[in-house]
Design an enzyme around this catalytic site. Sequence first.
Site, PDB file in Angstrom:
ATOM      1  N   LYS A  24       0.838  -1.207   0.000  1.00 23.47           N
ATOM      2  CA  LYS A  24       0.000   0.000   0.000  1.00 23.47           C
ATOM      3  C   LYS A  24       0.874   1.259   0.000  1.00 23.47           C
ATOM      4  O   LYS A  24       0.578   2.236  -0.697  1.00 23.47           O
ATOM      5  CB  LYS A  24      -0.907  -0.026   1.240  1.00 23.47           C
ATOM      6  CG  LYS A  24      -1.279   1.321   1.823  1.00 23.47           C
ATOM      7  CD  LYS A  24      -2.086   1.157   3.102  1.00 23.47           C
ATOM      8  CE  LYS A  24      -1.539   1.920   4.269  1.00 23.47           C
ATOM      9  NZ  LYS A  24      -1.759   3.356   4.245  1.00 23.47           N
ATOM     10  N   ASN A  25       1.948   1.233   0.791  1.00 21.98           N
ATOM     11  CA  ASN A  25       2.788   2.428   0.920  1.00 21.98           C
ATOM     12  C   ASN A  25       3.696   2.642  -0.292  1.00 21.98           C
ATOM     13  O   ASN A  25       4.343   3.676  -0.410  1.00 21.98           O
ATOM     14  CB  ASN A  25       3.601   2.368   2.215  1.00 21.98           C
ATOM     15  CG  ASN A  25       2.717   2.551   3.432  1.00 21.98           C
ATOM     16  OD1 ASN A  25       1.714   3.256   3.377  1.00 21.98           O
ATOM     17  ND2 ASN A  25       3.066   1.892   4.527  1.00 21.98           N
ATOM     18  N   ARG A  95      -4.039  10.320   4.576  1.00 24.31           N
ATOM     19  CA  ARG A  95      -2.873  11.193   4.696  1.00 24.31           C
ATOM     20  C   ARG A  95      -2.109  11.256   3.366  1.00 24.31           C
ATOM     21  O   ARG A  95      -1.440  12.242   3.074  1.00 24.31           O
ATOM     22  CB  ARG A  95      -1.973  10.668   5.802  1.00 24.31           C
ATOM     23  CG  ARG A  95      -0.775  11.551   6.058  1.00 24.31           C
ATOM     24  CD  ARG A  95       0.069  11.066   7.198  1.00 24.31           C
ATOM     25  NE  ARG A  95       1.363  11.720   7.151  1.00 24.31           N
ATOM     26  CZ  ARG A  95       1.609  12.948   7.548  1.00 24.31           C
ATOM     27  NH1 ARG A  95       0.625  13.685   8.004  1.00 24.31           N
ATOM     28  NH2 ARG A  95       2.809  13.464   7.467  1.00 24.31           N
ATOM     29  N   ASP A 119      -4.417   7.936   9.708  1.00 28.00           N
ATOM     30  CA  ASP A 119      -4.468   7.324  11.027  1.00 28.00           C
ATOM     31  C   ASP A 119      -4.203   8.339  12.124  1.00 28.00           C
ATOM     32  O   ASP A 119      -3.387   9.255  11.975  1.00 28.00           O
ATOM     33  CB  ASP A 119      -3.388   6.231  11.148  1.00 28.00           C
ATOM     34  CG  ASP A 119      -3.829   4.928  10.531  1.00 28.00           C
ATOM     35  OD1 ASP A 119      -5.054   4.738  10.399  1.00 28.00           O
ATOM     36  OD2 ASP A 119      -2.971   4.114  10.192  1.00 28.00           O
ATOM     37  N   ASP A 314       5.496   0.191  11.762  1.00 30.87           N
ATOM     38  CA  ASP A 314       4.191  -0.378  11.429  1.00 30.87           C
ATOM     39  C   ASP A 314       4.006  -1.806  11.928  1.00 30.87           C
ATOM     40  O   ASP A 314       2.902  -2.343  11.862  1.00 30.87           O
ATOM     41  CB  ASP A 314       3.962  -0.335   9.909  1.00 30.87           C
ATOM     42  CG  ASP A 314       3.479   1.032   9.437  1.00 30.87           C
ATOM     43  OD1 ASP A 314       3.148   1.874  10.288  1.00 30.87           O
ATOM     44  OD2 ASP A 314       3.426   1.252   8.217  1.00 30.87           O
ATOM     45  N   MET A 336       8.505   6.157  17.251  1.00 36.72           N
ATOM     46  CA  MET A 336       8.122   7.006  16.123  1.00 36.72           C
ATOM     47  C   MET A 336       6.812   7.765  16.339  1.00 36.72           C
ATOM     48  O   MET A 336       6.655   8.875  15.861  1.00 36.72           O
ATOM     49  CB  MET A 336       8.027   6.162  14.845  1.00 36.72           C
ATOM     50  CG  MET A 336       9.197   5.219  14.648  1.00 36.72           C
ATOM     51  SD  MET A 336      10.582   5.952  13.794  1.00 36.72           S
ATOM     52  CE  MET A 336      10.073   5.817  12.114  1.00 36.72           C
TER      53      MET A 336
END
Length: 431
Positions: A24-25, A95, A119, A314, A336
């Site tokens: 996805k990223n 985002r 998120d 993640d 993070m």
Amino acid sequence: MAPIQYIVEGGHRLSGSIEPAGNKNSALPIIAAALLTEHPVTLENVPRIRDTETLVELVRSVGASAEWTERNTLHIHAKSIRAADLDPELCVRIRASILLAGPLLARCGEVMLPPPGGDVIGRRRLDTHVLALEQLGAKVTATDRLEFRCPKLTGADVFLDEPSVTATENALVAAVSADGVTYLRNAASEPHVQDLANFLVALGAKIEGIGTNTMVIHGPATLGSATYRIQPDHIEVGSLIGLAAVTRSPLRIVRAGVEHLRSIRMGFERLGIVCRVEGDDLIVPSNQTLKIQDDFGGHVPKLEDQPWPAFPADLMSIAIVTATQCEGVILMFEKMFESRMFFVDKLIGMGARIVLCDPHRAIIAGPSRLHGATLSSPDIRAGMAMLLAAICGEGTSTINNADQIERGYERIDERLNALGAKIRRVPERKG
């Protein structure tokens, strides 16, 4: 749109093979970057999830054509585009809308963005994006929206104030169209940043240093057409390793992209979970020790996230749930994001033994028997972690707000049910 629930019957062992979806990223910045070229682009292995669907709508809103020709194949043609005001409702959903800043600035000389959503896992700065694009010549004005203007981007020696993934991606895309050479220093080097850079090279860009923290971009590039396959999602692979471990199940993760899994495998080895590589498949055997490895000298070990190539942020939620099923004590240090650990109270309610020390650190003592509960997913990764907890727990769990899980994991209920899980989606999926 009706809210989505997962009703999960826990306690079932799984087995079989599963292929991770496309990253996805990677897909999000690559879809945005397809606006750079006026030639057609075909993207394969694109995950069909909420976030990609929303970004496709945004791409269409600026005048590009974007059509799904197969379930996971997307055809984009940005022959002529306009920097229209982007739909605030669409932007607030993801985002990734900020990723349109670089390509629209390069193609149109201006872009106006409402505040991006996504998120709620703590403050996520936009400053790095602004600073990077300003160094390439953009004028940025912030009111109730962000306005970027630049008639001509110019190559520069850009130092990012933090190795932000999305800021690196925006700067990289803008630099491809900038006049002259750009040095991009303190850049993020995650697999999805590498995927974007390789896509830009496939279009005709000249980029050196892919996979390092300094990239050199020779612009302006003459960009053409390309067909590009998005690589597998290493975060989904990590989630599946955790799932196999907590259910004590043998799983084969096919076409897993093993070259990007070293830090992830090392992190799980600290929890007593050892995987085997066969070609490009990752095998998770069922006979794991699930015994947390003490640090040298018998000290309590620590698993912490850091920028790539270290253990990814993640996967911290997944690692926490996995640790609840392992023998021993471990400190999890989430560096993070300051709100990502707040879901652990739900795990404590299910029977996990966890001390939340502060917003960034938790001590997990295992193993503990988890039992079914009613849960609500606060974000994509915590939602997936709760799904793991529900699948390995005893009894039935209800996960509300499962929409969040589906923002990052494609048809995960169907794919896990094929392995032997018992997940009922409400409402049932049509088509």
